[in-house]
Design a protein around this motif. Structure first.
Motif, mmCIF file in Angstrom:
data_model
loop_
_atom_site.group_PDB
_atom_site.id
_atom_site.type_symbol
_atom_site.label_atom_id
_atom_site.label_comp_id
_atom_site.label_asym_id
_atom_site.label_seq_id
_atom_site.Cartn_x
_atom_site.Cartn_y
_atom_site.Cartn_z
ATOM 1 N N LEU A 68 4.813 -1.556 2.811
ATOM 2 C CA LEU A 68 3.637 -1.438 3.667
ATOM 3 C C LEU A 68 3.780 -0.252 4.610
ATOM 4 O O LEU A 68 4.792 -0.105 5.301
ATOM 5 N N THR A 69 2.754 0.575 4.658
ATOM 6 C CA THR A 69 2.664 1.636 5.653
ATOM 7 C C THR A 69 2.243 1.029 6.989
ATOM 8 O O THR A 69 1.810 -0.131 7.047
ATOM 9 N N PRO A 70 2.339 1.789 8.080
ATOM 10 C CA PRO A 70 1.820 1.262 9.351
ATOM 11 C C PRO A 70 0.359 0.828 9.257
ATOM 12 O O PRO A 70 -0.016 -0.208 9.814
ATOM 13 N N ASP A 71 -0.462 1.602 8.538
ATOM 14 C CA ASP A 71 -1.864 1.200 8.363
ATOM 15 C C ASP A 71 -1.960 -0.092 7.545
ATOM 16 O O ASP A 71 -2.804 -0.958 7.819
ATOM 17 N N GLY A 72 -1.096 -0.210 6.544
ATOM 18 C CA GLY A 72 -1.081 -1.421 5.740
ATOM 19 C C GLY A 72 -0.688 -2.629 6.562
ATOM 20 O O GLY A 72 -1.276 -3.710 6.432
ATOM 21 N N MET A 73 0.315 -2.462 7.424
ATOM 22 C CA MET A 73 0.714 -3.567 8.284
ATOM 23 C C MET A 73 -0.422 -3.976 9.211
ATOM 24 O O MET A 73 -0.653 -5.162 9.451
ATOM 25 N N ALA A 74 -1.151 -2.978 9.732
ATOM 26 C CA ALA A 74 -2.269 -3.291 10.621
ATOM 27 C C ALA A 74 -3.335 -4.104 9.893
ATOM 28 O O ALA A 74 -3.899 -5.059 10.451
ATOM 29 N N ASP B 245 0.805 -1.239 0.000
ATOM 30 C CA ASP B 245 0.000 0.000 0.000
ATOM 31 C C ASP B 245 0.830 1.278 0.000
ATOM 32 O O ASP B 245 0.292 2.362 0.174
ATOM 33 N N ARG B 246 2.151 1.148 -0.187
ATOM 34 C CA ARG B 246 2.961 2.368 -0.298
ATOM 35 C C ARG B 246 3.469 2.490 -1.726
ATOM 36 O O ARG B 246 4.125 1.582 -2.240
ATOM 37 N N SER B 247 3.193 3.606 -2.357
ATOM 38 C CA SER B 247 3.544 3.821 -3.759
ATOM 39 C C SER B 247 4.876 4.539 -3.897
ATOM 40 O O SER B 247 5.099 5.571 -3.256
ATOM 41 N N ASP B 248 5.763 3.986 -4.723
ATOM 42 C CA ASP B 248 7.042 4.625 -5.025
ATOM 43 C C ASP B 248 7.597 3.995 -6.298
ATOM 44 O O ASP B 248 7.987 2.825 -6.299
ATOM 45 N N ALA B 249 7.629 4.767 -7.365
ATOM 46 C CA ALA B 249 8.088 4.234 -8.650
ATOM 47 C C ALA B 249 9.537 3.775 -8.596
ATOM 48 O O ALA B 249 9.956 2.920 -9.383
ATOM 49 N N ASP C 153 12.713 -4.510 13.166
ATOM 50 C CA ASP C 153 11.952 -3.797 14.191
ATOM 51 C C ASP C 153 10.734 -3.098 13.587
ATOM 52 O O ASP C 153 9.688 -2.990 14.246
ATOM 53 N N TYR C 154 10.850 -2.618 12.366
ATOM 54 C CA TYR C 154 9.705 -1.997 11.695
ATOM 55 C C TYR C 154 8.558 -3.000 11.568
ATOM 56 O O TYR C 154 7.399 -2.696 11.895
ATOM 57 N N LEU C 155 8.872 -4.205 11.124
ATOM 58 C CA LEU C 155 7.839 -5.241 10.998
ATOM 59 C C LEU C 155 7.343 -5.694 12.365
ATOM 60 O O LEU C 155 6.143 -5.963 12.545
ATOM 61 N N ASP C 156 8.243 -5.783 13.327
ATOM 62 C CA ASP C 156 7.848 -6.237 14.660
ATOM 63 C C ASP C 156 6.898 -5.238 15.310
ATOM 64 O O ASP C 156 5.893 -5.624 15.917
ATOM 65 N N ARG C 157 7.188 -3.951 15.151
ATOM 66 C CA ARG C 157 6.296 -2.934 15.701
ATOM 67 C C ARG C 157 4.926 -2.978 15.022
ATOM 68 O O ARG C 157 3.912 -2.660 15.638
ATOM 69 N N GLY C 158 4.918 -3.395 13.768
ATOM 70 C CA GLY C 158 3.658 -3.508 13.044
ATOM 71 C C GLY C 158 2.936 -4.813 13.299
ATOM 72 O O GLY C 158 1.837 -5.026 12.765
ATOM 73 N N GLY C 159 3.527 -5.691 14.115
ATOM 74 C CA GLY C 159 2.873 -6.937 14.470
ATOM 75 C C GLY C 159 2.883 -7.991 13.386
ATOM 76 O O GLY C 159 2.063 -8.915 13.410
ATOM 77 N N LEU C 160 3.826 -7.906 12.444
ATOM 78 C CA LEU C 160 3.838 -8.852 11.334
ATOM 79 C C LEU C 160 4.759 -10.044 11.541
ATOM 80 O O LEU C 160 4.849 -10.907 10.669
ATOM 81 N N LEU C 161 5.452 -10.089 12.661
ATOM 82 C CA LEU C 161 6.374 -11.204 12.907
ATOM 83 C C LEU C 161 5.743 -12.198 13.865
ATOM 84 O O LEU C 161 5.398 -11.863 15.004
ATOM 85 N N GLY C 162 5.557 -13.425 13.393
ATOM 86 C CA GLY C 162 4.948 -14.455 14.217
ATOM 87 C C GLY C 162 5.154 -15.826 13.615
ATOM 88 O O GLY C 162 5.833 -15.980 12.591
ATOM 89 N N PRO C 163 4.563 -16.865 14.192
ATOM 90 C CA PRO C 163 4.779 -18.247 13.735
ATOM 91 C C PRO C 163 4.282 -18.522 12.328
ATOM 92 O O PRO C 163 4.666 -19.539 11.746
ATOM 93 N N ARG C 164 3.407 -17.676 11.764
ATOM 94 C CA ARG C 164 2.956 -17.892 10.393
ATOM 95 C C ARG C 164 3.626 -16.916 9.421
ATOM 96 O O ARG C 164 3.163 -16.738 8.301
#
Length: 446
Positions: A209-215, A160-164, A252-263
């Motif tokens: 992914l933005t923080p909102d995207g990670m959520a 969800d983050r745009s950058d050419a 840490d960016y992904l961890d703060r966004g809650g994306l790191l886990g067993p799956r």
């Protein structure tokens, strides 16, 4: 989609790499009984008297099917693309094809790449699609994989983050609103029910992914129990950009966004440092090791022994055919060991048992697949590969089957591949796809 039809058979008089109470071992003269797609018995004479179809395993060696934890099948018509370019420049080269890819190109690429995987003993593949707003492109890839009969964890691209430039985001031409992506996955799940294909979330990298995207990804994956596949620390770009824009490391960016886990399945991780390894171990994150792609693009060498020492689960991947440039899992098994041996100057590092475990069970938890020993196991789905080393004189004589598989085996020795007890590859050829027609259609693309 074709619904799963579990089949029954007896693979007679074969040498099996079987799970035993003391660990996996080669057992000669065994029958492997498959009933309704599951292994129900392994033993000498176990199939005697059973009224089931029989497959002659004499002279052959039976192993569990490989699980290829990462690829991009659309790239199977891009072999050699961007040769000599580093990752970001290579991404721009391949990205233009991704934007322009048609359903027909995607179908042929997935058919060719998927067949190559089967020919190298892969029975399950994690396909990591790039984000793409075209449902027809996704349907084309799914149609090809369904035709082949291979089992698939189909990662639907999401960002969800745009950058050419791709340095801090994704090509805007490939993006669409996250609710639309998640609705598409829901639709795919309904259509794929009872097939050999399940879905996952494929995130290009932390920068996309933005923080909102990670959520949104975290909530959806948690609610549905889906795998999150994400490229991470392939080069230093992830850390460089996350530190510049978010004042923290990529992990840490992904961890703060809650994306790191067993799956979570983190792909590449060539530059995963000690802190990152500690976080992965604490969160139960698994890693997909892709040695050939990492070598070809000069990305680096994943710290596999260090990850193993930290308790991180590691699976093996071939990556896409524009960065490997084959879909040969047997080659990935060999190079995955040899690269680490060269880097650590240790000849006995990652032998056959280690590499087979990595190639069959290494990332099982992250993918929602059965965990356990690497050998053929009673009670499990019959995803099996029959090897005939005598199909290639370069493998002979076979002094040690495990050593032969690790050091010399090629797709030439893959005779039969069963998925759910269904022989989708026989005598090294697809039992479902007209290979001559496929070869002609691929040749006509030049």
């Amino acid at each position: 989609m074709v619904r799963i039809t579990p089949l029954s058979t007896v693979i007679h008089d074969v040498t099996v790499y079987a799970a035993t109470p003391t660990g996996p071992a080669w057992l000669a003269g065994q029958d492997v009984v498959v009933e309704d797609g599951r292994i129900t018995a392994v033993g000498a004479g176990a199939g005697t008297g059973l009224d089931l179809p029989r497959a002659d395993g004499s002279g052959g060696h039976l192993i569990p099917g490989f699980v290829n934890t990462h690829t991009h099948l659309q790239q199977s018509v891009l072999r050699g693309a961007g040769e000599g370019l580093p990752l970001l420049e290579w991404l721009h080269c391949v990205g233009e094809f991704t934007v322009a890819a048609t359903p027909e190109q995607t179908y042929l690429a997935a058919l060719a790449g998927g067949l190559e995987l089967l020919r190298s003993g892969v029975t399950t593949v994690v396909e990591h699609m790039w984000p793409n707003p075209s449902e027809a492109v996704h349907d084309a890839a799914l149609r090809a994989l369904d035709e082949l009969g291979i089992r698939v964890v189909f990662g639907r691209g999401i960002a969800d983050r745009s950058d050419a430039s791709r340095r801090w985001g994704m090509d805007p031409r490939l993006l669409q609103p996250l609710p639309d992506v998640l609705a598409h996955i829901d639709d795919l799940d309904a259509r794929l029910a009872d097939s050999r294909i399940t879905t996952a979330l494929a995130v290009p990298n932390p920068r996309c992914l933005t923080p909102d995207g990670m959520a949104a990804v975290r909530e959806y994956a948690g609610r549905t129990g889906k795998t999150i596949s994400i490229h991470l620390s392939e080069t230093t770009t992830d850390d460089d950009m996350c530190r510049l824009h978010a004042a923290c490391s990529a992990v840490d960016y992904l961890d703060r966004g809650g994306l790191l886990g067993p799956r979570t399945l983190a792909v590449h991780c060539c530059h995963l440092d000690e802190h990152g390894r500690e976080v992965f171990a604490e969160r139960g994150v698994a890693v997909s090791y892709n040695p050939l792609s990492n070598m070809r693009l000069g990305s680096g060498i994943a710290p596999i022994p260090e990850m193993r020492a930290a308790g991180i689960d590691i699976g093996l991947g071939v990556d896409g055919a524009a960065s490997n440039d084959t879909q040969d899992m047997l080659l990935a098994v060999r190079m995955g060991a040899y690269l680490q041996r060269a880097a650590h100057r240790q000849a006995d590092l990652l032998g056959f048992p280690d590499m087979l475990q990595m190639a069959t069970r290494g990332a099982a938890g992250a993918l929602g697949l059965p965990a356990g020993p690497a050998g053929v196991t009673v009670g499990e789905p019959a995803h099996l590969v029959l090897l005939r080393f005598d199909r290639d004189f370069a493998c002979l004589p076979v002094r040690d089957p495990g050593a032969a598989l690790l050091t010399t085996a090629s797709p030439r020795v893959v005779d039969t591949v069963w998925v759910d007890g269904d022989a989708v590859l026989r005598d090294g050829r697809s039992a479902r796809t007209d290979e001559r027609t496929l070869t002609k259609r691929l040749g006509d693309m030049q």
